[in-house]
Motif scaffolding. Sequence first.
Motif, PDB file in Angstrom:
ATOM      1  N   ALA A   1       4.829 -49.443  -8.937  1.00 31.23           N
ATOM      2  CA  ALA A   1       5.034 -48.211  -8.178  1.00 31.23           C
ATOM      3  C   ALA A   1       5.576 -47.192  -6.641  1.00 31.23           C
ATOM      4  O   ALA A   1       6.432 -47.174  -6.499  1.00 31.23           O
ATOM      5  CB  ALA A   1       4.709 -46.547  -9.088  1.00 31.23           C
ATOM      6  N   ASP A   2       4.291 -47.923  -6.500  1.00 27.46           N
ATOM      7  CA  ASP A   2       3.484 -47.681  -4.907  1.00 27.46           C
ATOM      8  C   ASP A   2       4.550 -48.163  -3.498  1.00 27.46           C
ATOM      9  O   ASP A   2       5.208 -48.140  -2.438  1.00 27.46           O
ATOM     10  CB  ASP A   2       2.587 -47.700  -4.647  1.00 27.46           C
ATOM     11  N   ARG A   3       5.508 -49.679  -4.569  1.00 29.56           N
ATOM     12  CA  ARG A   3       5.500 -50.574  -3.557  1.00 29.56           C
ATOM     13  C   ARG A   3       7.411 -50.664  -3.892  1.00 29.56           C
ATOM     14  O   ARG A   3       7.894 -51.056  -2.878  1.00 29.56           O
ATOM     15  CB  ARG A   3       5.412 -52.037  -3.719  1.00 29.56           C
ATOM     16  N   THR A   4       7.674 -50.358  -4.804  1.00 28.89           N
ATOM     17  CA  THR A   4       8.984 -50.518  -5.138  1.00 28.89           C
ATOM     18  C   THR A   4       9.908 -49.401  -4.772  1.00 28.89           C
ATOM     19  O   THR A   4      11.026 -48.673  -4.710  1.00 28.89           O
ATOM     20  CB  THR A   4       9.000 -51.304  -6.199  1.00 28.89           C
ATOM     21  N   TRP A   5       9.267 -48.031  -5.394  1.00 33.40           N
ATOM     22  CA  TRP A   5      10.454 -46.539  -4.730  1.00 33.40           C
ATOM     23  C   TRP A   5      10.459 -46.495  -3.712  1.00 33.40           C
ATOM     24  O   TRP A   5      10.139 -46.816  -2.796  1.00 33.40           O
ATOM     25  CB  TRP A   5       9.127 -45.555  -4.964  1.00 33.40           C
ATOM     26  N   GLY A   6      12.127 -46.395  -3.566  1.00 26.51           N
ATOM     27  CA  GLY A   6      12.175 -45.773  -2.369  1.00 26.51           C
ATOM     28  C   GLY A   6      13.344 -47.321  -2.079  1.00 26.51           C
ATOM     29  O   GLY A   6      13.871 -47.430  -0.987  1.00 26.51           O
ATOM     30  N   ARG A   7      12.693 -48.388  -2.805  1.00 25.79           N
ATOM     31  CA  ARG A   7      13.821 -49.993  -2.290  1.00 25.79           C
ATOM     32  C   ARG A   7      15.187 -50.355  -2.624  1.00 25.79           C
ATOM     33  O   ARG A   7      15.343 -50.886  -1.276  1.00 25.79           O
ATOM     34  CB  ARG A   7      12.896 -51.099  -2.710  1.00 25.79           C
ATOM     35  N   TYR A   8      15.266 -49.871  -3.016  1.00 24.23           N
ATOM     36  CA  TYR A   8      17.125 -50.693  -3.689  1.00 24.23           C
ATOM     37  C   TYR A   8      17.679 -49.312  -3.441  1.00 24.23           C
ATOM     38  O   TYR A   8      17.383 -48.154  -4.387  1.00 24.23           O
ATOM     39  CB  TYR A   8      16.545 -50.531  -5.616  1.00 24.23           C
ATOM     40  N   ALA A   9      18.901 -48.962  -3.588  1.00 23.30           N
ATOM     41  CA  ALA A   9      19.878 -48.611  -3.610  1.00 23.30           C
ATOM     42  C   ALA A   9      22.238 -49.345  -3.745  1.00 23.30           C
ATOM     43  O   ALA A   9      22.760 -48.196  -4.104  1.00 23.30           O
ATOM     44  CB  ALA A   9      19.979 -48.466  -1.554  1.00 23.30           C
ATOM     45  N   ARG A  10      21.584 -50.701  -3.999  1.00 28.86           N
ATOM     46  CA  ARG A  10      22.439 -51.108  -4.813  1.00 28.86           C
ATOM     47  C   ARG A  10      22.117 -52.135  -6.025  1.00 28.86           C
ATOM     48  O   ARG A  10      21.544 -52.617  -6.016  1.00 28.86           O
ATOM     49  CB  ARG A  10      23.582 -52.027  -3.469  1.00 28.86           C
ATOM     50  N   VAL A  11      23.779 -52.489  -6.452  1.00 23.88           N
ATOM     51  CA  VAL A  11      23.633 -53.004  -7.750  1.00 23.88           C
ATOM     52  C   VAL A  11      24.889 -53.990  -7.217  1.00 23.88           C
ATOM     53  O   VAL A  11      25.573 -53.880  -7.073  1.00 23.88           O
ATOM     54  CB  VAL A  11      23.975 -52.290  -8.910  1.00 23.88           C
ATOM     55  N   GLU A  12      24.147 -55.371  -7.666  1.00 22.37           N
ATOM     56  CA  GLU A  12      25.504 -56.783  -7.832  1.00 22.37           C
ATOM     57  C   GLU A  12      24.743 -57.769  -8.318  1.00 22.37           C
ATOM     58  O   GLU A  12      24.660 -57.312  -9.366  1.00 22.37           O
ATOM     59  CB  GLU A  12      25.175 -57.545  -5.978  1.00 22.37           C
ATOM     60  N   LEU A  13      26.879 -57.591  -9.107  1.00 27.72           N
ATOM     61  CA  LEU A  13      26.341 -58.851 -10.234  1.00 27.72           C
ATOM     62  C   LEU A  13      26.673 -60.291  -9.697  1.00 27.72           C
ATOM     63  O   LEU A  13      27.514 -60.539  -8.555  1.00 27.72           O
ATOM     64  CB  LEU A  13      27.846 -58.775 -10.661  1.00 27.72           C
ATOM     65  N   SER A  14      26.098 -61.031 -10.485  1.00 30.20           N
ATOM     66  CA  SER A  14      26.338 -62.109 -10.135  1.00 30.20           C
ATOM     67  C   SER A  14      27.480 -63.108 -10.005  1.00 30.20           C
ATOM     68  O   SER A  14      28.490 -62.335 -10.496  1.00 30.20           O
ATOM     69  CB  SER A  14      25.310 -62.925 -10.573  1.00 30.20           C
ATOM     70  N   GLU A  15      27.607 -64.387  -9.780  1.00 31.40           N
ATOM     71  CA  GLU A  15      28.906 -65.069  -9.780  1.00 31.40           C
ATOM     72  C   GLU A  15      29.304 -64.605 -11.428  1.00 31.40           C
ATOM     73  O   GLU A  15      30.301 -64.535 -11.572  1.00 31.40           O
ATOM     74  CB  GLU A  15      29.463 -66.347  -9.008  1.00 31.40           C
ATOM     75  N   LEU A  16      28.736 -65.231 -12.270  1.00 33.26           N
ATOM     76  CA  LEU A  16      29.366 -65.861 -13.188  1.00 33.26           C
ATOM     77  C   LEU A  16      28.712 -64.441 -14.002  1.00 33.26           C
ATOM     78  O   LEU A  16      30.253 -64.414 -15.459  1.00 33.26           O
ATOM     79  CB  LEU A  16      28.182 -66.327 -14.413  1.00 33.26           C
ATOM     80  N   ILE A  17      28.153 -63.701 -14.197  1.00 30.55           N
ATOM     81  CA  ILE A  17      28.344 -62.220 -14.421  1.00 30.55           C
ATOM     82  C   ILE A  17      29.791 -61.492 -14.189  1.00 30.55           C
ATOM     83  O   ILE A  17      30.011 -60.640 -15.160  1.00 30.55           O
ATOM     84  CB  ILE A  17      26.887 -61.216 -14.424  1.00 30.55           C
ATOM     85  N   ALA A  18      29.767 -61.362 -13.139  1.00 31.95           N
ATOM     86  CA  ALA A  18      31.146 -60.873 -12.730  1.00 31.95           C
ATOM     87  C   ALA A  18      32.576 -61.265 -12.861  1.00 31.95           C
ATOM     88  O   ALA A  18      33.454 -61.043 -13.324  1.00 31.95           O
ATOM     89  CB  ALA A  18      31.523 -61.360 -10.609  1.00 31.95           C
ATOM     90  N   GLU A  19      31.990 -62.407 -13.401  1.00 35.56           N
ATOM     91  CA  GLU A  19      34.009 -63.466 -13.687  1.00 35.56           C
ATOM     92  C   GLU A  19      33.516 -63.226 -15.104  1.00 35.56           C
ATOM     93  O   GLU A  19      34.922 -63.269 -15.788  1.00 35.56           O
ATOM     94  CB  GLU A  19      32.787 -65.364 -13.609  1.00 35.56           C
TER      95      GLU A  19
END
Length: 483
Positions: free
Chosen positions: A437-455
């Motif tokens: 939790a110490d390492r990862t809080w504040g790390r992520y800001a965006r979500v992206e779908l992979s090519e297959l999931i997006a398709e």
Amino acid sequence: MREEVFARHFLLGGWIGGTDTYKRTMWAAVPDLALARAGYGLTMRKGLPEPGAGKQLIMAGHEAMLAQWFHRPLRRADLELAERWFSEHSSTKAYPHALWRSILDAQTGDDILLPIDVWGFAGGQTFLAGVPCLFFEGPGGVVSYLEPAMCRYFVPVIQATKARLMLQATSRDAEFGLRSAPNELTNIVLLLARFVGGRGRLTSNDTAEFLYPELFHTVGTIGHEMMCAAQSFDRPLEDSEYEMMDRFVQAFGHASLLCDLVDAETVGLEDALRVIRAHPETTHVGIRVDSGDIAAQCVLYFNQMRQAGIEPRMIVFEDEVTPEVVHQVYDHFRRATGEEPTMLFPGAGGYWWRLVLRDTVAAAFKRSATGNHPNVKFSNSPGKESLGGYLRVYGRGDTLVIADESERIDGEPLFVKLVDQGRIVYCESFEEQASRADRTWGRYARVELSELIAENQRRFRAMRDAEVGAARLRLANGNAPPL
């Protein structure tokens, strides 16, 4: 006793009736699909509506949540009893015989393991709302049974996230919420989630410290029930209050003097200062305020002690304390005194249970694949569309990438295997989870779908748009739907 805590979460001792009735009716109607391999994702679709959270959430609670179905094997006799009861006696006489009989026939002996694998974020992992946090695979009808229990992950996830928000507000606080918890077990789960999310150690729960002395430290002081015990009509209220304060300090040599039994801003203030002066042998006698204008009282007591020549003492403040209230009290103290609030110590109780509801984060358990085919659940409400595929999540910089298990993704795999064919295989210390939790809080800001999931999503949306458009045209023209 630790074993007992998690064993008590095992749903009714392994009774498979621990689910919704429609699970029986659905999979009795389509036995072929009940047996087919399927995937289900658990997603928290909303973030915690508190300042500083944004869309961030922290994973916690595997130890208790997975125990609901996987603490030990099911028993053959219990499955056979369920079959008789739901087939012959229940008001809704339906039972997916083919599904559960296939599981019984595939194993020997009295212990029956569910043929289910569970993947998900490890404890302490920060993730974003809208990203699947756990994924379940196995015979679809069996996985479906888990839904009510697995949706309960919303509780430790919310509480771990609250713990991080509290840590951002103050480097020290105590949990005084045992009476707010539905029961003792849920308070233990709260405290473990609180440690994972923010390393909170101080609590008034004696059982928690006994179970996990390496994690928790108890805090005890004076309560109102002792403070009022010396009252009578034969003596002034201030005398009885002073007596109880003084006796406690004589007994323990330290205290947070509870000052609002009569009035925190007059009588309680005078009695507390008298007690502090009467015990020059100790500097561990401070103040506790928990009603009225807390911010103003913290300043009042600090100034009065300073004027009396008493060195700064700890001032514990309670009463509906939240991270936002902590910020307000600290900021008011700085403005009013010109000092840093190093002696102020917040204690929170009900905060840990405020908004701890499924709807707060919109926890959703949805089928996303059957056999080799992705499945999507659409909705007329924005934000409720599910993702299709056997889902995994990867980290890439500040981005969480949602992919299918079949894809090779350039990123850090964030899902770990939690359950392997019905056996819990995840085992990390709470220290390891808190460090994540110490390492990862504040790390992520965006979500992206992979090519297959997006398709997959593009194709499903195109199909839906075409079919909805055609149906609207038929309805507008008064035409009957096609047979």
